[in-house]
Design a protein around this motif. Structure first.
Motif, mmCIF file in Angstrom:
data_model
loop_
_atom_site.group_PDB
_atom_site.id
_atom_site.type_symbol
_atom_site.label_atom_id
_atom_site.label_comp_id
_atom_site.label_asym_id
_atom_site.label_seq_id
_atom_site.Cartn_x
_atom_site.Cartn_y
_atom_site.Cartn_z
ATOM 1 N N SER A 1 1.021 -0.891 -0.169
ATOM 2 C CA SER A 1 -0.062 0.214 -0.016
ATOM 3 C C SER A 1 1.318 0.960 -0.470
ATOM 4 O O SER A 1 0.437 2.322 -0.558
ATOM 5 C CB SER A 1 -0.365 -0.198 0.737
ATOM 6 N N ALA A 2 2.110 1.427 0.242
ATOM 7 C CA ALA A 2 2.792 1.618 0.691
ATOM 8 C C ALA A 2 3.723 2.725 -0.652
ATOM 9 O O ALA A 2 3.301 3.488 -1.121
ATOM 10 C CB ALA A 2 4.036 2.034 1.778
ATOM 11 N N THR A 3 3.618 1.633 -1.438
ATOM 12 C CA THR A 3 3.941 1.996 -2.322
ATOM 13 C C THR A 3 2.972 2.250 -3.992
ATOM 14 O O THR A 3 2.839 3.387 -4.245
ATOM 15 C CB THR A 3 4.893 0.588 -3.363
ATOM 16 N N LEU A 4 2.017 1.942 -3.241
ATOM 17 C CA LEU A 4 0.833 2.428 -4.578
ATOM 18 C C LEU A 4 0.149 3.979 -4.216
ATOM 19 O O LEU A 4 0.252 4.516 -4.704
ATOM 20 C CB LEU A 4 -0.565 1.110 -4.084
ATOM 21 N N ALA A 5 0.648 4.016 -2.903
ATOM 22 C CA ALA A 5 0.476 5.582 -2.492
ATOM 23 C C ALA A 5 1.420 6.708 -3.038
ATOM 24 O O ALA A 5 1.149 7.627 -3.516
ATOM 25 C CB ALA A 5 0.176 5.949 -0.346
ATOM 26 N N LEU A 6 2.677 5.721 -2.794
ATOM 27 C CA LEU A 6 4.036 7.000 -3.145
ATOM 28 C C LEU A 6 3.335 6.862 -4.956
ATOM 29 O O LEU A 6 3.931 8.424 -5.456
ATOM 30 C CB LEU A 6 5.341 6.619 -3.513
ATOM 31 N N ALA A 7 3.318 5.870 -5.595
ATOM 32 C CA ALA A 7 2.707 5.625 -7.322
ATOM 33 C C ALA A 7 1.714 7.022 -7.583
ATOM 34 O O ALA A 7 1.588 7.344 -8.606
ATOM 35 C CB ALA A 7 2.833 4.677 -7.928
ATOM 36 N N ALA A 8 1.161 7.122 -6.632
ATOM 37 C CA ALA A 8 -0.507 7.982 -6.718
ATOM 38 C C ALA A 8 -0.431 9.088 -6.948
ATOM 39 O O ALA A 8 0.060 10.179 -7.261
ATOM 40 C CB ALA A 8 -1.628 7.598 -5.739
ATOM 41 N N GLY A 9 1.159 9.237 -5.637
ATOM 42 C CA GLY A 9 1.539 10.650 -5.446
ATOM 43 C C GLY A 9 2.622 11.426 -7.075
ATOM 44 O O GLY A 9 1.713 12.195 -7.468
ATOM 45 N N LEU A 10 2.999 10.646 -7.461
ATOM 46 C CA LEU A 10 4.165 10.909 -8.401
ATOM 47 C C LEU A 10 2.970 10.610 -9.710
ATOM 48 O O LEU A 10 2.882 11.748 -10.627
ATOM 49 C CB LEU A 10 4.995 9.809 -8.590
ATOM 50 N N ALA B 1 -8.965 18.568 -5.416
ATOM 51 C CA ALA B 1 -10.325 17.704 -5.129
ATOM 52 C C ALA B 1 -9.389 16.269 -5.240
ATOM 53 O O ALA B 1 -9.703 15.389 -4.316
ATOM 54 C CB ALA B 1 -11.203 17.414 -5.825
ATOM 55 N N ALA B 2 -8.550 15.912 -6.308
ATOM 56 C CA ALA B 2 -7.292 14.732 -5.799
ATOM 57 C C ALA B 2 -6.963 14.691 -5.169
ATOM 58 O O ALA B 2 -5.771 13.825 -4.688
ATOM 59 C CB ALA B 2 -7.119 14.385 -7.616
ATOM 60 N N PHE B 3 -5.796 16.374 -4.994
ATOM 61 C CA PHE B 3 -4.760 15.853 -4.447
ATOM 62 C C PHE B 3 -5.601 15.587 -2.415
ATOM 63 O O PHE B 3 -4.615 15.034 -2.158
ATOM 64 C CB PHE B 3 -4.367 17.650 -3.889
ATOM 65 N N VAL B 4 -6.092 15.782 -1.973
ATOM 66 C CA VAL B 4 -6.649 15.766 -0.565
ATOM 67 C C VAL B 4 -6.863 14.178 -0.115
ATOM 68 O O VAL B 4 -6.222 13.745 0.229
ATOM 69 C CB VAL B 4 -8.406 16.324 -0.220
ATOM 70 N N PRO B 5 -7.415 12.907 -1.284
ATOM 71 C CA PRO B 5 -7.485 11.464 -0.654
ATOM 72 C C PRO B 5 -6.064 11.077 -0.834
ATOM 73 O O PRO B 5 -5.564 10.443 -0.392
ATOM 74 C CB PRO B 5 -8.612 11.119 -1.551
ATOM 75 N N ILE B 6 -5.546 12.152 -1.862
ATOM 76 C CA ILE B 6 -3.909 10.712 -2.084
ATOM 77 C C ILE B 6 -3.192 11.540 -1.089
ATOM 78 O O ILE B 6 -2.003 10.771 -0.406
ATOM 79 C CB ILE B 6 -3.211 11.558 -3.753
ATOM 80 N N LEU B 7 -3.503 13.294 -0.648
ATOM 81 C CA LEU B 7 -2.478 13.073 0.572
ATOM 82 C C LEU B 7 -2.809 12.581 2.027
ATOM 83 O O LEU B 7 -1.869 12.279 2.421
ATOM 84 C CB LEU B 7 -2.467 14.995 0.953
ATOM 85 N N ILE B 8 -4.131 12.039 2.075
ATOM 86 C CA ILE B 8 -4.056 10.322 3.397
ATOM 87 C C ILE B 8 -3.792 9.487 3.167
ATOM 88 O O ILE B 8 -3.190 9.089 4.354
ATOM 89 C CB ILE B 8 -5.602 11.433 3.344
ATOM 90 N N TRP B 9 -3.787 9.445 1.947
ATOM 91 C CA TRP B 9 -3.517 8.372 1.311
ATOM 92 C C TRP B 9 -1.782 7.833 2.077
ATOM 93 O O TRP B 9 -1.594 7.048 2.527
ATOM 94 C CB TRP B 9 -4.135 8.028 -0.016
ATOM 95 N N ASN C 1 2.776 5.975 5.000
ATOM 96 C CA ASN C 1 4.151 6.345 4.416
ATOM 97 C C ASN C 1 4.718 7.473 6.219
ATOM 98 O O ASN C 1 5.515 7.399 5.439
ATOM 99 C CB ASN C 1 3.957 6.672 3.430
ATOM 100 N N GLY C 2 3.481 8.015 6.074
ATOM 101 C CA GLY C 2 3.862 8.871 7.458
ATOM 102 C C GLY C 2 3.970 9.967 6.683
ATOM 103 O O GLY C 2 4.089 10.511 5.795
ATOM 104 N N LEU C 3 4.564 11.215 7.494
ATOM 105 C CA LEU C 3 3.865 12.930 7.430
ATOM 106 C C LEU C 3 5.173 13.315 6.930
ATOM 107 O O LEU C 3 5.218 14.544 6.307
ATOM 108 C CB LEU C 3 4.030 12.856 8.994
ATOM 109 N N LEU C 4 6.216 13.009 7.077
ATOM 110 C CA LEU C 4 7.189 13.332 6.122
ATOM 111 C C LEU C 4 7.065 13.168 4.297
ATOM 112 O O LEU C 4 7.680 13.880 3.701
ATOM 113 C CB LEU C 4 8.631 12.382 6.135
ATOM 114 N N TRP C 5 7.133 11.531 3.901
ATOM 115 C CA TRP C 5 6.682 11.722 2.580
ATOM 116 C C TRP C 5 5.501 12.863 2.446
ATOM 117 O O TRP C 5 4.906 13.119 1.142
ATOM 118 C CB TRP C 5 5.972 10.659 2.708
ATOM 119 N N ALA C 6 4.132 13.222 2.882
ATOM 120 C CA ALA C 6 3.374 13.477 2.858
ATOM 121 C C ALA C 6 3.669 14.885 2.623
ATOM 122 O O ALA C 6 3.252 15.808 1.783
ATOM 123 C CB ALA C 6 1.812 13.514 4.112
ATOM 124 N N ALA C 7 4.555 15.408 3.606
ATOM 125 C CA ALA C 7 5.425 16.751 3.725
ATOM 126 C C ALA C 7 5.238 16.771 1.740
ATOM 127 O O ALA C 7 5.740 18.057 1.595
ATOM 128 C CB ALA C 7 6.202 17.284 5.078
#
Length: 84
Positions: free
Chosen positions: A2-11, A38-46, A51-57
């Motif tokens: 899931s961490a990899t998918l979240a990073l991939a979605a952010g990228l 609108a798409a940013f918010v759910p990706i940021l939460i995910w 992955n933690g707050l550092l990756w979110a920041a």
């Protein structure tokens, strides 16, 4: 996984935002900016959840570099509201 998918979605979001910014637009990209926000918010939460707050920041900083004009207008509006 899931961490990899979240990073991939952010990228993917960052790449899509940059590609959208390169296309011509009649409304100076404001419609696209609203959709990206609108798409940013759910990706940021995910991203923060998996992955933690550092990756979110880091994602917030990268997104702010893409969506800088909405942030500048928000900052100006907040200053006006505070002063008056």
């Amino acid at each position: 996984m899931s961490a990899t998918l979240a990073l991939a979605a952010g990228l993917v979001w960052l790449i899509a935002a940059n590609l959208i910014g390169m296309l011509p637009s009649r409304d100076h990209h404001w419609g696209n900016a609203y959709r990206l926000m609108a798409a940013f918010v759910p990706i940021l939460i995910w991203l923060a959840w998996s992955n933690g707050l550092l990756w979110a920041a880091a994602f917030v900083v990268a997104a702010a570099s893409v969506l800088r004009w909405p942030l500048i207008y928000l900052w100006r509006w907040l200053r006006r509201v505070r002063q008056g």
